[in-house]
Design an enzyme around this catalytic site. Structure first.
Site, mmCIF file in Angstrom:
data_model
loop_
_atom_site.group_PDB
_atom_site.id
_atom_site.type_symbol
_atom_site.label_atom_id
_atom_site.label_comp_id
_atom_site.label_asym_id
_atom_site.label_seq_id
_atom_site.Cartn_x
_atom_site.Cartn_y
_atom_site.Cartn_z
ATOM 1 C CG HIS A 174 46.790 45.445 45.143
ATOM 2 N ND1 HIS A 174 45.904 46.356 45.685
ATOM 3 C CD2 HIS A 174 46.369 44.223 45.544
ATOM 4 C CE1 HIS A 174 44.980 45.695 46.377
ATOM 5 N NE2 HIS A 174 45.238 44.399 46.313
ATOM 6 C CG HIS A 179 47.041 42.983 50.442
ATOM 7 N ND1 HIS A 179 45.869 42.786 51.124
ATOM 8 C CD2 HIS A 179 46.700 43.060 49.135
ATOM 9 C CE1 HIS A 179 44.859 42.720 50.264
ATOM 10 N NE2 HIS A 179 45.339 42.894 49.050
ATOM 11 C CD GLU A 220 41.630 43.566 48.298
ATOM 12 O OE1 GLU A 220 42.058 44.620 47.804
ATOM 13 O OE2 GLU A 220 42.272 42.501 48.319
ATOM 14 C CB SER A 239 47.447 49.838 46.261
ATOM 15 O OG SER A 239 46.249 49.223 45.819
HETATM 16 FE FE LIG Z 1 44.140 42.910 47.314
#
Ligand SMILES: [Fe+2]
Length: 294
Positions: A174, A179, A220, A239
């Site tokens: 993730h 990110h 997110e 992700s």
């Molecule tokens: Fe996150």
């Protein structure tokens, strides 16, 4: 859908950092995750030992140092291969152009987990953002305030190899695929910095929770319209092959940031409500303006 099917699809979307809000708890960036008895790795002493080893790397890390490489095993590299082969085609269909362009700058290998050290070098050269390893989950205020300084606090462990498409906590997949890639977009990196600065100006717990929700529904889980389609720029979506699949069934709301700050969410399920901007440019302008005047 059966429970097993749900569990298989549920991937690394669970970013508990944003919901572990306990403003009264001491601000500590080095809290180690204790595995619950139902964690897939709970009964695997080798995995637990490796998790502790990786946590130790973070505990002894000093900002500015080269990030030590994590001792991933062949099984763990295979986890990455499984996830990446499911994600790549889904991203090509459903990621926004800004994400896909940032992804080509990082060019991950398909058969091994990229080390934070490598991703950090590339991201820093592009946006100036620095990735720093942490031992586990950090409090939302600590996590968000670090963004103001261009620092992204990253977990470095990977999920247990028995459940390649499921993890109960954010892991390095993730962090890197979500990110890491978005921070290789200067425009998304700027929004992350502005979130951090807004949090620094925020005193009350209620206001911090509103900003945390805004981070959740944009950085997110944000989506935008592009070529008459809905495309993702949110790290939780990008992700997770399961989230990208389910994104197509979510109820879309116009990007009303006041509404997003008040929208409750459950991080343990696919997100049934998403906020969608008319374009990536419009999203950047709206979020930037909101955060600057926060
Ligand atoms: Fe996150």
């Amino acid at each position: 859908m059966t429970i097993d099917k749900t569990r298989t699809l549920l991937s690394d979307h669970v970013d508990m950092r944003m919901v572990a809000a306990d403003a009264d708890q001491a601000a500590d960036r080095n809290t180690i995750v204790q595995l619950d008895p139902d964690h897939p790795g709970f009964r695997d002493p080798e995995y637990r030992q490796r998790r502790n080893q990786i946590a130790e790397l973070a505990l002894s890390y000093q900002p500015g140092q080269v990030i030590p490489d994590a001792p991933y095993t062949p099984d763990e590299h295979h986890v990455w291969e499984t996830i990446w082969s499911a994600l790549r085609p889904a991203q090509q269909r459903q990621a926004c152009a800004e994400y896909l362009s940032a992804l080509t700058r990082l060019s991950f290998a398909s058969d091994r987990i990229p080390q934070l050290r490598e991703v950090n070098e590339q991201v820093m050269a592009i946006s100036g953002f620095r990735l720093e390893p942490v031992a586990g989950l950090v409090q939302p205020r600590v996590f968000l305030e670090n963004l103001a300084d261009g620092v992204f606090l990253c977990t470095q462990y990977i999920r247990h190899h028995s459940t390649p498409l499921y993890t109960p906590e954010p892991d390095v997949v993730h962090e890197i695929v979500g990110h890491g890639v978005t921070l290789a977009s200067p425009r998304l990196a700027e929004l992350n910095r502005l979130f951090g600065k807004a949090v620094r100006r925020t005193r009350s717990r209620a206001a911090l929770e509103r900003l945390s929700r805004l981070y959740w529904f944009t950085i997110e889980f944000g989506v935008v319209r592009e070529d008459d389609m809905v495309k993702a720029f949110g790290t939780g979506l990008l992700s997770s092959a399961g989230e990208l699949e389910e994104m197509q069934h979510a109820a879309l709301r116009p990007l009303d940031l006041d509404a997003a700050t008040n929208q409750e969410y459950d991080p343990t399920h696919f997100q049934p409500v998403l906020f969608c901007a008319d374009s990536f440019d419009a999203m950047c302008d709206t979020v930037r303006g909101y955060l600057v005047s926060w």
